[in-house]
Design a protein around this motif. Structure first.
Motif, mmCIF file in Angstrom:
data_model
loop_
_atom_site.group_PDB
_atom_site.id
_atom_site.type_symbol
_atom_site.label_atom_id
_atom_site.label_comp_id
_atom_site.label_asym_id
_atom_site.label_seq_id
_atom_site.Cartn_x
_atom_site.Cartn_y
_atom_site.Cartn_z
ATOM 1 N N PRO A 193 0.837 -1.206 0.000
ATOM 2 C CA PRO A 193 0.000 0.000 0.000
ATOM 3 C C PRO A 193 0.872 1.257 0.000
ATOM 4 O O PRO A 193 1.957 1.275 0.585
ATOM 5 N N ILE A 194 0.400 2.306 -0.665
ATOM 6 C CA ILE A 194 1.148 3.555 -0.789
ATOM 7 C C ILE A 194 0.522 4.613 0.113
ATOM 8 O O ILE A 194 -0.693 4.818 0.105
ATOM 9 N N LEU A 195 1.353 5.299 0.895
ATOM 10 C CA LEU A 195 0.891 6.399 1.738
ATOM 11 C C LEU A 195 1.289 7.719 1.101
ATOM 12 O O LEU A 195 2.410 7.869 0.603
ATOM 13 N N LEU A 196 0.380 8.687 1.128
ATOM 14 C CA LEU A 196 0.627 9.996 0.527
ATOM 15 C C LEU A 196 0.373 11.101 1.541
ATOM 16 O O LEU A 196 -0.518 10.992 2.380
ATOM 17 N N ASP A 197 1.154 12.169 1.456
ATOM 18 C CA ASP A 197 0.932 13.390 2.228
ATOM 19 C C ASP A 197 0.757 14.543 1.243
ATOM 20 O O ASP A 197 1.668 15.348 1.040
ATOM 21 N N PRO A 198 -0.406 14.649 0.593
ATOM 22 C CA PRO A 198 -0.582 15.689 -0.432
ATOM 23 C C PRO A 198 -0.755 17.076 0.181
ATOM 24 O O PRO A 198 -1.262 17.220 1.293
ATOM 25 N N SER A 199 -0.316 18.082 -0.550
ATOM 26 C CA SER A 199 -0.561 19.468 -0.154
ATOM 27 C C SER A 199 -1.844 19.930 -0.833
ATOM 28 O O SER A 199 -1.924 19.984 -2.060
ATOM 29 N N LEU A 200 -2.851 20.259 -0.036
ATOM 30 C CA LEU A 200 -4.138 20.671 -0.571
ATOM 31 C C LEU A 200 -4.144 22.170 -0.838
ATOM 32 O O LEU A 200 -3.306 22.922 -0.332
ATOM 33 N N SER A 255 -2.771 19.674 5.329
ATOM 34 C CA SER A 255 -2.051 18.445 5.002
ATOM 35 C C SER A 255 -2.869 17.270 5.507
ATOM 36 O O SER A 255 -3.414 17.311 6.607
ATOM 37 N N ARG A 256 -2.972 16.245 4.693
ATOM 38 C CA ARG A 256 -3.801 15.103 5.064
ATOM 39 C C ARG A 256 -3.099 13.819 4.647
ATOM 40 O O ARG A 256 -2.520 13.743 3.575
ATOM 41 N N ARG A 257 -3.136 12.819 5.524
ATOM 42 C CA ARG A 257 -2.535 11.527 5.216
ATOM 43 C C ARG A 257 -3.508 10.696 4.399
ATOM 44 O O ARG A 257 -4.638 10.473 4.800
ATOM 45 N N TRP A 258 -3.074 10.251 3.234
ATOM 46 C CA TRP A 258 -3.895 9.432 2.362
ATOM 47 C C TRP A 258 -3.271 8.058 2.242
ATOM 48 O O TRP A 258 -2.068 7.886 2.374
ATOM 49 N N HIS A 259 -4.098 7.083 1.962
ATOM 50 C CA HIS A 259 -3.606 5.756 1.625
ATOM 51 C C HIS A 259 -4.172 5.381 0.267
ATOM 52 O O HIS A 259 -5.219 5.867 -0.139
ATOM 53 N N LYS A 260 -3.458 4.548 -0.441
ATOM 54 C CA LYS A 260 -3.907 4.154 -1.774
ATOM 55 C C LYS A 260 -3.509 2.719 -2.024
ATOM 56 O O LYS A 260 -2.436 2.297 -1.642
#
Length: 204
Positions: A187-194, A199-204
């Motif tokens: 699984p890939i974790l993302l910290d995108p800049s909105l 900042s929000r932790r996402w999983h994909k």
């Protein structure tokens, strides 16, 4: 005792690259020997560490060697170990035991008759949140079924609390999988800049 032969036990010394042993006889969960069968279990991906807990997945066959034979497929249970002492601190049942969350997606007592649903691919950890993200594979039999229900946690992405091994959330990609559609990647974790600077932790 090898993990394959003892459904409730685990021997860390048995973590190795999977190898076929044609000269061995398979042993069922109750210790019955079935002549002429072969066993296979091991680990093909590295362990992952989060907050002083190391998690080890497993790899093994997810089919039975004969329709009328007793249980031959090892369970895909995931275990967490203390990185300093090596002591096992928790076990997550990939096929829920009776009374556990997800058991109603199987027939009663299915965990005693079915196996696999293991984590053979690479895992992901988030040390900030204290979570493991585990990609589970198909339960046995992978191309046949013979197991009514959605069959959690087969072919599911499962988030576990690193300290306790408790399920935080899950997403089942395939309900009642019949095509061996294992999740083959970590699984890939993302910290995108909105756009609003959050900042929000996402999983994909």
């Amino acid at each position: 005792m090898p993990y394959f032969f003892q459904r409730t036990g685990y021997d860390a010394a048995e973590i190795h690259t999977p190898v076929w042993y044609p000269d061995r006889e398979a042993v069922t969960a109750v210790g019955e020997v079935i002549a002429g069968t072969r066993d296979w279990t091991g680990s093909v991906s590295p362990p992952v560490i989060c907050r002083d807990v190391v998690v080890v997945g497993s790899s093994g066959m997810d089919w039975r060697l004969g329709r009328d034979q007793p249980v031959l497929v090892p369970p895909g249970d995931v275990r967490g170990f203390d990185v300093r002492t090596g002591a096992m601190v928790w076990t997550f049942h990939s096929i829920p035991h009776d009374g556990e969350f997800g058991a109603d997606t199987w027939e009663p007592g299915a965990w005693q008759k079915h196996g696999a649903a293991n984590v053979w691919s690479m895992m992901t950890a988030d040390d900030d949140l204290g979570y493991f993200y585990l990609p589970f594979s198909t339960p046995d039999n992978d191309f046949y079924g013979g197991r009514p229900g959605d069959n959690l946690f087969g072919e599911s992405l499962v988030c576990l609390n690193a300290a306790t091994g408790e399920r935080v959330w899950h997403y089942q990609l395939i309900h009642h999988g019949l095509w061996d559609y294992d999740i083959p990647a970590a699984p890939i974790l993302l910290d995108p800049s909105l756009t609003d600077s959050r900042s929000r932790r996402w999983h994909k």
